[in-house]
Every structure is written in structure tokens, then in C-alpha cells.
Design an enzyme around this catalytic site. Sequence first.
Site, PDB file in Angstrom:
ATOM      1  N   CYS A  85       0.824  -1.084   0.137  1.00  0.00           N
ATOM      2  CA  CYS A  85       0.150   0.068  -0.001  1.00  0.00           C
ATOM      3  C   CYS A  85       1.090   1.316   0.156  1.00  0.00           C
ATOM      4  O   CYS A  85       0.386   2.355  -0.009  1.00  0.00           O
ATOM      5  CB  CYS A  85      -0.955  -0.030   1.097  1.00  0.00           C
ATOM      6  SG  CYS A  85      -1.822  -1.556   1.368  1.00  0.00           S
ATOM      7  N   CYS A 206     -13.014   0.288   8.459  1.00  0.00           N
ATOM      8  CA  CYS A 206     -12.270  -0.022   7.496  1.00  0.00           C
ATOM      9  C   CYS A 206     -12.310   0.727   6.186  1.00  0.00           C
ATOM     10  O   CYS A 206     -13.517   1.146   5.825  1.00  0.00           O
ATOM     11  CB  CYS A 206     -12.577  -1.561   7.248  1.00  0.00           C
ATOM     12  SG  CYS A 206     -12.828  -2.865   8.522  1.00  0.00           S
ATOM     13  N   SER A 207     -11.337   0.757   5.587  1.00  0.00           N
ATOM     14  CA  SER A 207     -11.236   1.417   4.247  1.00  0.00           C
ATOM     15  C   SER A 207     -11.799   0.613   3.188  1.00  0.00           C
ATOM     16  O   SER A 207     -11.861  -0.667   3.314  1.00  0.00           O
ATOM     17  CB  SER A 207      -9.964   2.220   4.083  1.00  0.00           C
ATOM     18  OG  SER A 207      -8.976   0.966   3.750  1.00  0.00           O
ATOM     19  N   VAL A 209     -12.376  -1.293  -0.723  1.00  0.00           N
ATOM     20  CA  VAL A 209     -11.626  -1.480  -1.940  1.00  0.00           C
ATOM     21  C   VAL A 209     -12.058  -0.555  -2.924  1.00  0.00           C
ATOM     22  O   VAL A 209     -13.227  -0.085  -3.226  1.00  0.00           O
ATOM     23  CB  VAL A 209     -12.440  -3.042  -2.504  1.00  0.00           C
ATOM     24  CG1 VAL A 209     -11.778  -3.368  -3.836  1.00  0.00           C
ATOM     25  CG2 VAL A 209     -12.005  -3.813  -1.335  1.00  0.00           C
ATOM     26  N   LYS A 332     -10.102   6.000   4.764  1.00  0.00           N
ATOM     27  CA  LYS A 332     -11.357   5.478   5.048  1.00  0.00           C
ATOM     28  C   LYS A 332     -12.456   6.005   4.373  1.00  0.00           C
ATOM     29  O   LYS A 332     -13.493   5.226   3.926  1.00  0.00           O
ATOM     30  CB  LYS A 332     -11.457   5.997   6.686  1.00  0.00           C
ATOM     31  CG  LYS A 332     -13.103   5.619   7.252  1.00  0.00           C
ATOM     32  CD  LYS A 332     -13.476   4.229   7.124  1.00  0.00           C
ATOM     33  CE  LYS A 332     -14.889   3.969   7.422  1.00  0.00           C
ATOM     34  NZ  LYS A 332     -15.645   4.264   6.012  1.00  0.00           N
ATOM     35  N   HIS A 336      -9.392   4.100  -0.918  1.00  0.00           N
ATOM     36  CA  HIS A 336      -7.811   3.548  -0.792  1.00  0.00           C
ATOM     37  C   HIS A 336      -7.527   2.629  -2.024  1.00  0.00           C
ATOM     38  O   HIS A 336      -7.652   1.411  -1.869  1.00  0.00           O
ATOM     39  CB  HIS A 336      -7.899   2.630   0.679  1.00  0.00           C
ATOM     40  CG  HIS A 336      -6.158   1.991   0.562  1.00  0.00           C
ATOM     41  ND1 HIS A 336      -5.167   2.607   0.240  1.00  0.00           N
ATOM     42  CD2 HIS A 336      -6.017   0.814   1.348  1.00  0.00           C
ATOM     43  CE1 HIS A 336      -4.243   1.855   0.698  1.00  0.00           C
ATOM     44  NE2 HIS A 336      -4.591   1.055   1.558  1.00  0.00           N
TER      45      HIS A 336
END
EC number: 2.3.1.9
Length: 392
Positions: A85, A206-207, A209, A332, A336
Site C-alpha cells: 500500500c 475499514c477503508s 476496496v 477511510k 484506498h
Amino acid sequence: MRDVAIIGYGQTKFGELWEDSFRDLIVEAGVKAIKDANVDGGDIDAMYIGNMSGGLFVGQEHIASLIADHAGLNPVPCTRVEAACASGSLALRSAVLSVASGHHDVVLAGGVEKMTDVEDATAAIASASDQEWEAFFGATFPSLYAMMARRYMYQYGLTIEELSMWSVIAHENATKNKYAQFGFKTTLEQVMNASPVADPLTLMHCSPVSDGASALIVCDADKAEEFAPKDEIIYIKASTQASDTIALHDREDMTTLNAAKVASEKAYKLAKIAPEKIDVAEVHDCFAINGLILVEDLGFCKKGDAGKVIDEGKIRIDYDDFVTVNPSGGLKAAGHALGATGIRQVGELYWQLKQDKECKDRQATIKNGYGIAANVGGTGGTVCVHLLSDKR
């Protein structure tokens, strides 16, 4: 070593972009950056592109050649950079070093990821963990960061409400970002009561997809005014990187990212400033807990105090006596797109520090003229930090 400046930035929207291909995304971002910088394709000496896993996500490797070709920039040398990442920020670091060394004068640093074309993105992302000791036994990044969150809560008394407030603020900021994947507000109750992912994390910690791309044009600072007005040039005062163990269980302390501490301390030393001088920061909140940890590891508050800082709203855009954190919405809420994230973070700082119209609705208060971005690979095995200033 020469001083390095940013003279242009461009990005796509982040999200589930079904109608855009991998190559469409990076070309769109690159063209926007080139136009913003007022340069021609012939001015570009080299390209560095961050991409975590084109092979797993879209079945395409050798993306450096693909991108140079479809951008119409052959025979300009193009290099693909991979660090999970943190791929985007390492592509930028490569570009910065090539300009600072005098090897190149004008360089495009970009990042791209097309994640929604694969059936199981979680499994693909897990390739950035330790395959023998984590992924083999079923560990995914949500579960690894959940362990970090649980340990942090035990060690420092962090509450689920404090952790969840991070997501609330992120979504609030994203409503002012037209490129954000999730430009809507949420509440504390909605975050805490969302579908459980890995205790204590819910889906809203959670971030997402994401598909997306971003690109920056960097150049020798002495040449910058040939392309951009002086008041629109932002300078890279430091580009630093540090490493740690790839496996979480090998760390001495899973409530801190030592690589982030080392890289940020180097950056502050190179820029000759203290953390208190930072006006705006973009941190890698792939999961809410990582945002809190980075607020501490970048030196903005004492260890264990991040929960209180977040709960009191000190990181908000309209809070004047503390660093503004993730005005873009962060990973978030802005999204991402792995390889593009590190470039997007620095692009946001570029806009913020020159007080660009792109961020007029989410403009941080710029008092000292400094911004910092921390981009993380895996659970902290790689961290890259960029420190920017509106002054040379």
C-alpha cells in the site's frame, strides 16, 4: 543535492469505477497532472508508477511499458514501484531522488490500482502480509489490524466510541471532496453497529476496496518558475522511508509503527522543524486504529492520548490549535486505491498548502506552511513520509 518542487497534480475519482480500465485511470490522472503543471509530454524526463498488484487484480504485469505506451510518452523511461500500500509514495520518493540527484529535471510520479475486477480482493491484498506465518493460517489485514486495535484498547484504555469517532470525522470531511468514494456523513451509532468484520472492528472502521489513480509532476526547484507561478509552487522538504518486520507478531510493540516514527523523525530533522509546526497531515487510516496510532507516531500527541484527541475533535478542519488530519476524508472515506494512495495523500497536501480552489470547502488553516503525509505498506513493514512546505 538539488531542491525539489511539486508543480502539478491530478487524480481520478476513487470508487467502484466499472467503466474505466486500469490504463484509462492512470492516463486520466497523468494528463490532468501534466496540464496542471503546464508542461508538455516532451518535458517529462522519466516516470515512476506505484502499483501494488496489477498481476493479481487485472492480470497485467509489465505495467511500466503499458503506461508509457498508452500515455503517448514513449520512449520516456517508466519504472513500476511496488511496496504494497506504500507503492505510490515510494514511486514519488524515487522521482524526488532522481531530480534531487540531478539525473532528471522533470518527472511524473503516479500511482494506480484497479481492485474491483477481481472476485476476492481481500485474498489479493493479503499477499502483502507474511505468506508463511500470517496468510497461510488465514490472517487477513482486517484481522491483523483488529489485533492491533484490541491490544491498544487493553494497553491504553481506548474506547470503541473514541475509535469510531475517527470514521465519523473522516466521512464528514469526505462530503467536501468531490473525488471521495464515500462522500456521505455517518454517526457514531452507525459506525459501532455496522456489520462486524474482526472484533472490535466493524465495516465502518475499514477503508474500502477502490479503483483510482493519481499523479504528481515534480521538478528541479530552480526550474519550477518556468512552469508555475511562484505562489503555486510547493517544495518537498523531506522524503524519507523506513522498514520494519513484515509479520506483526515479530514486532516488539504492535501498538506503534516504529517505521513511521523513524521516517517522520528523519523528515523533521531534514526540514529542521518540530511536529508542532505541521498545519495539515494525511495519514494512512486503512483501518481507524492505524489513524490513531499515526497521530501519535508522527509526534502530534503522547502515546495513548490519540483517543482523547479524536474524541475532542482536535483533528477536525475547523479546530485551530491542532494539526488538521485527513481533510480529504483519508483512506477511510476518500478511498484506498492501494498504489494510488501515497500520491493522493501528497496531492491533497499540495492543494492544501497552496490553498487551491479544489479544497476550498475543506481548507485547513495554514499558519506555518507545512504538511506531512505518512503512507504505510502492510501493517507497517514499510512506511514512507513526505514533508512539504510552501516555502523553499
